[in-house]
Each structure stands twice: as structure tokens, then as C-alpha cells.
Write a protein that holds these residues in place. Sequence first.
Motif, PDB file in Angstrom:
ATOM      1  N   THR A 194       0.807  -1.227   0.000  1.00 17.84           N
ATOM      2  CA  THR A 194       0.000   0.000   0.000  1.00 17.84           C
ATOM      3  C   THR A 194       0.834   1.268   0.000  1.00 17.84           C
ATOM      4  OG1 THR A 194      -1.922   1.036   1.020  1.00 17.84           O
ATOM      5  CG2 THR A 194      -0.227   0.209   2.516  1.00 17.84           C
ATOM      6  N   ILE A 195       2.038   1.248   0.560  1.00 20.52           N
ATOM      7  CA  ILE A 195       2.857   2.462   0.560  1.00 20.52           C
ATOM      8  C   ILE A 195       3.186   2.874  -0.871  1.00 20.52           C
ATOM      9  CG2 ILE A 195       5.062   3.474   1.228  1.00 20.52           C
ATOM     10  CD1 ILE A 195       4.991   1.715   3.742  1.00 20.52           C
ATOM     11  N   ASN A 196       3.670   1.947  -1.640  1.00 25.74           N
ATOM     12  CA  ASN A 196       4.023   2.222  -3.033  1.00 25.74           C
ATOM     13  C   ASN A 196       2.801   2.702  -3.820  1.00 25.74           C
ATOM     14  OD1 ASN A 196       5.776   1.986  -5.488  1.00 25.74           O
ATOM     15  ND2 ASN A 196       4.308   0.385  -5.995  1.00 25.74           N
ATOM     16  N   HIS A 197       1.712   1.972  -3.726  1.00 22.47           N
ATOM     17  CA  HIS A 197       0.510   2.323  -4.491  1.00 22.47           C
ATOM     18  C   HIS A 197      -0.020   3.696  -4.095  1.00 22.47           C
ATOM     19  CE1 HIS A 197      -0.492  -2.198  -5.343  1.00 22.47           C
ATOM     20  NE2 HIS A 197       0.503  -1.730  -6.079  1.00 22.47           N
ATOM     21  N   SER A 198       0.014   3.985  -2.809  1.00 20.25           N
ATOM     22  CA  SER A 198      -0.511   5.265  -2.329  1.00 20.25           C
ATOM     23  C   SER A 198       0.340   6.433  -2.810  1.00 20.25           C
ATOM     24  CB  SER A 198      -0.589   5.262  -0.803  1.00 20.25           C
ATOM     25  OG  SER A 198      -1.462   4.255  -0.335  1.00 20.25           O
ATOM     26  N   LEU A 199       1.664   6.324  -2.635  1.00 21.87           N
ATOM     27  CA  LEU A 199       2.537   7.424  -3.026  1.00 21.87           C
ATOM     28  C   LEU A 199       2.503   7.662  -4.539  1.00 21.87           C
ATOM     29  CD1 LEU A 199       5.625   6.846  -0.683  1.00 21.87           C
ATOM     30  CD2 LEU A 199       3.647   8.348  -0.334  1.00 21.87           C
ATOM     31  N   LEU A 200       2.413   6.599  -5.313  1.00 19.46           N
ATOM     32  CA  LEU A 200       2.291   6.752  -6.768  1.00 19.46           C
ATOM     33  C   LEU A 200       0.985   7.462  -7.129  1.00 19.46           C
ATOM     34  CD1 LEU A 200       3.594   3.300  -8.057  1.00 19.46           C
ATOM     35  CD2 LEU A 200       4.662   5.528  -8.433  1.00 19.46           C
ATOM     36  N   ARG A 223      -1.226  14.906  -8.180  1.00 24.16           N
ATOM     37  CA  ARG A 223      -0.572  16.222  -8.065  1.00 24.16           C
ATOM     38  C   ARG A 223       0.013  16.693  -9.393  1.00 24.16           C
ATOM     39  NH1 ARG A 223       1.866  14.669  -2.179  1.00 24.16           N
ATOM     40  NH2 ARG A 223       0.351  15.838  -0.929  1.00 24.16           N
ATOM     41  N   ALA A 224       0.458  15.755 -10.219  1.00 19.82           N
ATOM     42  CA  ALA A 224       1.007  16.125 -11.524  1.00 19.82           C
ATOM     43  C   ALA A 224      -0.032  16.816 -12.393  1.00 19.82           C
ATOM     44  CB  ALA A 224       1.539  14.888 -12.243  1.00 19.82           C
ATOM     45  N   ARG A 225      -1.309  16.600 -12.070  1.00 18.30           N
ATOM     46  CA  ARG A 225      -2.403  17.218 -12.822  1.00 18.30           C
ATOM     47  C   ARG A 225      -3.024  18.395 -12.067  1.00 18.30           C
ATOM     48  NH1 ARG A 225      -1.635  12.156 -14.051  1.00 18.30           N
ATOM     49  NH2 ARG A 225      -2.108  11.351 -16.149  1.00 18.30           N
ATOM     50  N   GLY A 226      -2.385  18.806 -10.986  1.00 18.87           N
ATOM     51  CA  GLY A 226      -2.875  19.945 -10.238  1.00 18.87           C
ATOM     52  C   GLY A 226      -4.114  19.671  -9.416  1.00 18.87           C
ATOM     53  N   ILE A 227      -4.340  18.410  -9.078  1.00 19.42           N
ATOM     54  CA  ILE A 227      -5.544  18.018  -8.348  1.00 19.42           C
ATOM     55  C   ILE A 227      -5.324  18.163  -6.847  1.00 19.42           C
ATOM     56  CG2 ILE A 227      -7.042  16.047  -7.814  1.00 19.42           C
ATOM     57  CD1 ILE A 227      -6.377  15.040 -10.698  1.00 19.42           C
ATOM     58  N   THR A 228      -6.285  18.729  -6.154  1.00 19.93           N
ATOM     59  CA  THR A 228      -6.236  18.857  -4.702  1.00 19.93           C
ATOM     60  C   THR A 228      -6.593  17.522  -4.055  1.00 19.93           C
ATOM     61  OG1 THR A 228      -6.866  21.183  -4.764  1.00 19.93           O
ATOM     62  CG2 THR A 228      -7.221  20.015  -2.698  1.00 19.93           C
ATOM     63  N   ILE A 245       2.794   6.602   4.878  1.00 19.12           N
ATOM     64  CA  ILE A 245       2.090   7.133   3.707  1.00 19.12           C
ATOM     65  C   ILE A 245       1.746   8.607   3.906  1.00 19.12           C
ATOM     66  CG2 ILE A 245      -0.151   7.049   2.519  1.00 19.12           C
ATOM     67  CD1 ILE A 245       0.051   3.948   2.862  1.00 19.12           C
ATOM     68  N   CYS A 246       1.219   8.938   5.073  1.00 19.54           N
ATOM     69  CA  CYS A 246       0.801  10.318   5.321  1.00 19.54           C
ATOM     70  C   CYS A 246       1.998  11.253   5.444  1.00 19.54           C
ATOM     71  CB  CYS A 246      -0.067  10.382   6.575  1.00 19.54           C
ATOM     72  SG  CYS A 246      -1.624   9.500   6.388  1.00 19.54           S
ATOM     73  N   SER A 247       3.064  10.787   6.090  1.00 22.79           N
ATOM     74  CA  SER A 247       4.248  11.622   6.262  1.00 22.79           C
ATOM     75  C   SER A 247       4.981  11.848   4.940  1.00 22.79           C
ATOM     76  CB  SER A 247       5.192  10.981   7.276  1.00 22.79           C
ATOM     77  OG  SER A 247       6.388  11.713   7.391  1.00 22.79           O
ATOM     78  N   MET A 248       5.290  10.760   4.235  1.00 23.66           N
ATOM     79  CA  MET A 248       6.029  10.889   2.983  1.00 23.66           C
ATOM     80  C   MET A 248       5.186  11.538   1.893  1.00 23.66           C
ATOM     81  SD  MET A 248       8.295   7.391   2.743  1.00 23.66           S
ATOM     82  CE  MET A 248       9.257   8.076   1.385  1.00 23.66           C
ATOM     83  N   GLY A 249       3.880  11.302   1.947  1.00 26.71           N
ATOM     84  CA  GLY A 249       3.005  11.870   0.927  1.00 26.71           C
ATOM     85  C   GLY A 249       2.527  13.262   1.247  1.00 26.71           C
ATOM     86  N   GLY A 250       2.756  13.725   2.484  1.00 27.30           N
ATOM     87  CA  GLY A 250       2.254  15.035   2.872  1.00 27.30           C
ATOM     88  C   GLY A 250       0.746  15.101   2.792  1.00 27.30           C
ATOM     89  N   ILE A 251       0.101  14.038   3.264  1.00 28.62           N
ATOM     90  CA  ILE A 251      -1.347  13.870   3.113  1.00 28.62           C
ATOM     91  C   ILE A 251      -2.009  13.758   4.482  1.00 28.62           C
ATOM     92  CG2 ILE A 251      -3.142  12.277   2.282  1.00 28.62           C
ATOM     93  CD1 ILE A 251      -1.813  13.723   0.031  1.00 28.62           C
ATOM     94  N   LYS A 252      -3.191  14.327   4.603  1.00 27.55           N
ATOM     95  CA  LYS A 252      -3.956  14.213   5.839  1.00 27.55           C
ATOM     96  C   LYS A 252      -4.569  12.827   5.963  1.00 27.55           C
ATOM     97  CE  LYS A 252      -7.669  16.363   8.493  1.00 27.55           C
ATOM     98  NZ  LYS A 252      -8.606  17.508   8.595  1.00 27.55           N
ATOM     99  N   ARG A 253      -4.424  12.217   7.147  1.00 23.49           N
ATOM    100  CA  ARG A 253      -5.059  10.929   7.426  1.00 23.49           C
ATOM    101  C   ARG A 253      -6.472  11.208   7.925  1.00 23.49           C
ATOM    102  NH1 ARG A 253      -6.407   7.326  11.380  1.00 23.49           N
ATOM    103  NH2 ARG A 253      -5.878   5.125  11.053  1.00 23.49           N
ATOM    104  N   LEU A 254      -7.446  10.752   7.164  1.00 22.99           N
ATOM    105  CA  LEU A 254      -8.837  10.995   7.515  1.00 22.99           C
ATOM    106  C   LEU A 254      -9.377   9.961   8.499  1.00 22.99           C
ATOM    107  CD1 LEU A 254     -10.076  11.883   3.930  1.00 22.99           C
ATOM    108  CD2 LEU A 254      -9.669  13.478   5.810  1.00 22.99           C
TER     109      LEU A 254
END
Length: 206
Positions: A134-140, A146-151, A169-178
Motif C-alpha cells: 500500500t505504501i508504493n501504491h498510495s505514493l504513486l 498532483r502532476a495534474r494539479g488536483i487537490t 504514507i501520510c508523512s512521505m506523501g504530505g497527506i492528511k489521514r482521515l
Amino acid sequence: MSAFVVTGTDTGVGKTVFAAALTGALRAHYWKPVQAGLDDGGDRDHVAQLSGVDPAQVLPEAYRFTTPCSPHRAAELDGVTVDLARLALPEARPLIVEGAGGALVPVTRQTTYADVFAWWNLPVIVVARTALGTINHSLLTFEALRARGITIHGVAFVGDANEDSEATICSMGGIKRLGRLPHLERLTSQSLAVAFAQNFRITDFT
């Protein structure tokens, strides 16, 4: 927010179950623009059963294809040409829109779901499993969006707790964990609503 797109890191990660839970929690409308595979009725039927919203709030698809495969190929097998104009967002709000499989699944031979997400210009929630890979799939997935400017609004996990993977995943991806939906032994609209309330904050979606 009045509308969200829900996508997954892969097929079968629990995206539809999460979308049903979020639809129910927000008393929202639900729309899956393209359904590929009708053997079990399709995701629209599952969401109608699991979300607990008025059936009229579960909107009809723009396209329904017979074969459970990538929408671009399912359309070809059914002899249909997908007109992207038919994928324009419904006006109903609040609205939960579900993609198919992962963000780079082709809608046509030239267009991926991520391209359509960028056109819709809505915040995207990524649903990720917690199992190995899941780490690989999530970060990809984050990079593709983001490459398409999507929030990216955040990531919602589905499965057994894996605190290190989720945190990574959240730390490396800079993503909020919901939050994380656990696997439910008995999946009903009531059990799903309780699980969502116990594991997510509704204020993260309003």
C-alpha cells in the motif's frame, strides 16, 4: 466541501464501501459515472443499500457496460464510444463521485480518470488498503494526482490497522489521514454508519 471525488489506489481496496459510508454520513447524493461489470448489479446498487440515503439520491450512471474490466475496454466490447461531455458533473449537492479502480484507469484510449478529475476540479479522497504494497501504491497515486494539479483532500484507509504503513504514507506523501474503516464481519447500512462515526470526524468533510 459540497462535493468530493473518491478514488482508490487499486481495484478492490474498499473504495465503494467508503463512498457509501461517506454518502450516508453527509446525506449526500452519489454518482458513479461509469459502471463496468453488471453481474452483481453494480456499485450504484451497493451504495443504495449501504448508505441509507433516499434511493433518489443515488444517481444513474452516464454509462453502464457489461464486462468487469477497464472502462475503455468495456466500452469497446459493448460497441460504445464514450463521450466525455456526458461525464459532466451533476448539479446535485452535496455530492460524492466515485471513480473506477485507481486514478490512472483509462476512461477512453486517450483519457484517464485522473484527467477527468482535473476537469471536474473537485478535491479527491484517496482510499488505500493497509496490506502489503500500500505504501508504493498510495505514493504513486498522490504523485499522479498532483502532476495534474488536483487537490488531495486526504487518505482514508480500509482494513486492519497498520500504524507504521499508515503513518509513513501520510508523512512521505504530505497527506492528511482521515481515518480507517475496519473490515466488518457483517456489512449493513447500520454497521457501516457506526464504523464510520467511530473512525472518522464528520468535520473533516464539511
